[in-house]
Scaffold this motif. Structure first.
Motif, PDB file in Angstrom:
ATOM      1  N   VAL A 314       0.838  -1.209   0.000  1.00  0.00           N
ATOM      2  CA  VAL A 314       0.000   0.000   0.000  1.00  0.00           C
ATOM      3  C   VAL A 314       0.866   1.250   0.000  1.00  0.00           C
ATOM      4  O   VAL A 314       0.606   2.217  -0.734  1.00  0.00           O
ATOM      5  N   ARG A 315       1.927   1.259   0.800  1.00  0.00           N
ATOM      6  CA  ARG A 315       2.824   2.421   0.846  1.00  0.00           C
ATOM      7  C   ARG A 315       3.502   2.654  -0.499  1.00  0.00           C
ATOM      8  O   ARG A 315       3.634   3.790  -0.958  1.00  0.00           O
ATOM      9  N   ARG A 316       3.928   1.563  -1.141  1.00  0.00           N
ATOM     10  CA  ARG A 316       4.585   1.704  -2.447  1.00  0.00           C
ATOM     11  C   ARG A 316       3.628   2.296  -3.480  1.00  0.00           C
ATOM     12  O   ARG A 316       4.009   3.169  -4.269  1.00  0.00           O
ATOM     13  N   ARG A 317       2.394   1.830  -3.466  1.00  0.00           N
ATOM     14  CA  ARG A 317       1.425   2.344  -4.439  1.00  0.00           C
ATOM     15  C   ARG A 317       1.112   3.818  -4.174  1.00  0.00           C
ATOM     16  O   ARG A 317       0.990   4.614  -5.107  1.00  0.00           O
ATOM     17  N   LYS A 318       0.989   4.166  -2.898  1.00  0.00           N
ATOM     18  CA  LYS A 318       0.706   5.563  -2.572  1.00  0.00           C
ATOM     19  C   LYS A 318       1.869   6.459  -2.976  1.00  0.00           C
ATOM     20  O   LYS A 318       1.675   7.567  -3.499  1.00  0.00           O
ATOM     21  N   LEU A 319       3.094   5.987  -2.750  1.00  0.00           N
ATOM     22  CA  LEU A 319       4.263   6.772  -3.129  1.00  0.00           C
ATOM     23  C   LEU A 319       4.307   6.991  -4.636  1.00  0.00           C
ATOM     24  O   LEU A 319       4.544   8.113  -5.109  1.00  0.00           O
ATOM     25  N   ASP A 322       1.636   9.477  -5.545  1.00  0.00           N
ATOM     26  CA  ASP A 322       1.998  10.850  -5.172  1.00  0.00           C
ATOM     27  C   ASP A 322       3.030  11.428  -6.135  1.00  0.00           C
ATOM     28  O   ASP A 322       2.962  12.614  -6.507  1.00  0.00           O
ATOM     29  N   ILE A 323       3.988  10.602  -6.544  1.00  0.00           N
ATOM     30  CA  ILE A 323       5.011  11.071  -7.481  1.00  0.00           C
ATOM     31  C   ILE A 323       4.388  11.422  -8.823  1.00  0.00           C
ATOM     32  O   ILE A 323       4.684  12.465  -9.421  1.00  0.00           O
ATOM     33  N   GLN A 324       3.470  10.543  -9.288  1.00  0.00           N
ATOM     34  CA  GLN A 324       2.830  10.811 -10.567  1.00  0.00           C
ATOM     35  C   GLN A 324       1.977  12.068 -10.497  1.00  0.00           C
ATOM     36  O   GLN A 324       1.953  12.873 -11.436  1.00  0.00           O
ATOM     37  N   ALA A 325       1.282  12.261  -9.380  1.00  0.00           N
ATOM     38  CA  ALA A 325       0.458  13.461  -9.224  1.00  0.00           C
ATOM     39  C   ALA A 325       1.324  14.713  -9.210  1.00  0.00           C
ATOM     40  O   ALA A 325       0.967  15.746  -9.799  1.00  0.00           O
ATOM     41  N   ALA A 326       2.485  14.636  -8.560  1.00  0.00           N
ATOM     42  CA  ALA A 326       3.390  15.788  -8.523  1.00  0.00           C
ATOM     43  C   ALA A 326       3.915  16.110  -9.916  1.00  0.00           C
ATOM     44  O   ALA A 326       4.035  17.287 -10.296  1.00  0.00           O
ATOM     45  N   LEU A 327       4.216  15.059 -10.674  1.00  0.00           N
ATOM     46  CA  LEU A 327       4.696  15.282 -12.044  1.00  0.00           C
ATOM     47  C   LEU A 327       3.609  15.889 -12.917  1.00  0.00           C
ATOM     48  O   LEU A 327       3.882  16.736 -13.775  1.00  0.00           O
ATOM     49  N   ASN A 328       2.368  15.455 -12.699  1.00  0.00           N
ATOM     50  CA  ASN A 328       1.266  16.002 -13.499  1.00  0.00           C
ATOM     51  C   ASN A 328       1.005  17.473 -13.167  1.00  0.00           C
ATOM     52  O   ASN A 328       0.571  18.246 -14.034  1.00  0.00           O
TER      53      ASN A 328
END
Length: 370
Positions: A314-319, A322-328
């Motif tokens: 779950v932590r890996r998926r959330k990370l 979050d990274i993809q959202a920051a890039l977007n």
């Protein structure tokens, strides 16, 4: 000196039994000073070091004990027993050291230590599990899956191994799904279900990719199974409604397709090599499902419990999310700050104007200018 050494060793054993490890360490070190060629003393001190998490010192003692075990003038079998005990303790130390590194986030170092342990013993499932956990954290999913499969081959009844394989295959399936490789994703989810048929999210994920490949019946069956396994889930119950527009949950669970889904789940459980006490429709909570799974015996420490495996995923998926959202959210790299003018560039001299060319007319009275 030999008598003093043996007396100090006996006191060290008594102190260790009482949990006074630091005092025991002092006594056994004094014993070794008086008899430095005793493999037995080095083994005991190495064990104390390991319990104190001084793994490097423990490794040194066990290696020294292995060197001394056949050079003490004892009988061959006695020396071999000491050598074997030192080897076993060295393996335990490498594993404990690797688990310690894992807890500190040093996954690469943990994998290297487990490589050393596996050179000495390839029959311990925990070593493969722990190295697989390190590879999982490093993102080396193929290596992690290979180690988990090795552990599974050693003990097919260990649900901790089944959970790891299922979670990893689920992760690989989600990656394939994100890349629009729906058939490949469906295959990974199906393999995960074969390893652990009691995880509702596996059916839910497969239902979504089956809907993408127009397998409506299969998608609906999987959606129903995910609810049968965990009807109190905040994710599965609302999601199932999208597979059955216009119907209530009660209508769905009492339908002919739901009966078919129960049969699919029952057959999945029957494929296991040993019985599971969970019955369709009789239990629903996570605690009850966990209680239906047979207990597992472990001889060595492991990096993660089954619950921690799920939390790690779950932590890996959330990370990643979050990274993809920051890039977007990141726009073009523009700056409105004033720019500093660079050094003046040398000016090139303009070529001199050429005089017009006069064509010779050779006395014809004509003139042409270029």
């Amino acid at each position: 000196m030999m008598a003093k050494a043996e007396e100090a060793k006996d006191k060290a054993v008594n102190l260790a039994v009482q949990g006074q490890l630091q005092d025991a360490l002092k006594k056994i070190s004094f014993a070794i000073e008086n008899n430095p060629l005793s493999a037995e003393y080095h083994i005991f001190r190495g064990t104390v070091y390991r319990k104190l998490s001084d793994f490097s010192s423990a490794v040194d003692d066990f290696v020294r004990a292995m060197q001394l075990s056949n050079a003490e003038g004892r009988s061959g079998s006695e020396g071999m027993n000491l050598h074997t005990e030192a080897e076993n303790q060295l393996l335990l130390t490498y594993n404990d050291f690797a688990v310690h590194c894992y807890m500190k986030g040093f996954y690469q170092e943990g994998a290297l230590l487990l490589n050393k342990a596996l050179k000495g013993d390839r029959t311990k499932k925990e070593l493969y599990m722990n190295r697989g956990d390190c590879f999982f954290q490093l993102g080396e999913l193929a290596f992690a899956l290979a180690d988990y499969q090795q552990a599974f081959d050693l003990d097919e009844e260990d649900w901790g191994i089944r959970t790891r394989i299922a979670k990893l295959l689920d992760e690989i399936g989600l990656q394939a799904q994100s890349q629009k490789q729906f058939r490949q994703a469906e295959r990974h989810f199906s393999e995960a279900i074969m390893k652990h048929p009691l995880l509702p999210q596996l059916y839910l994920h497969r239902a979504k990719v089956r809907r993408s490949v127009q397998n409506t019946t299969g998608a609906q069956e999987d959606a129903v199974i995910s609810v049968l396994l965990n009807p109190k889930s905040e994710e599965t119950a609302p999601t199932i409604m999208s597979f059955f527009p216009g119907k209530t949950l009660q209508e769905i669970l009492s339908s002919k397709l739901a009966r078919s889904a129960r049969g699919v789940l029952g057959r999945n459980l029957e494929t296991l090599s040993y019985p599971v006490t969970w019955k369709v429709g009789t239990q629903s909570t996570r605690e009850e499902m966990d209680g239906a799974i047979p207990g597992t015996r472990r001889d060595l420490a492991v990096c993660m419990t089954d619950q921690q495996v799920a939390e790690m995923v779950v932590r890996r998926r959330k990370l990643k999310s979050d990274i993809q959202a920051a890039l977007n959210r990141q726009g073009y790299l523009r700056s409105s700050a004033p720019r500093i003018a660079g050094p003046p560039q040398p000016q090139e001299e303009a070529p001199a104007a050429q005089a017009p060319y006069h064509w010779k007319t050779f006395g014809l009275g004509l003139m042409s200018t270029r």
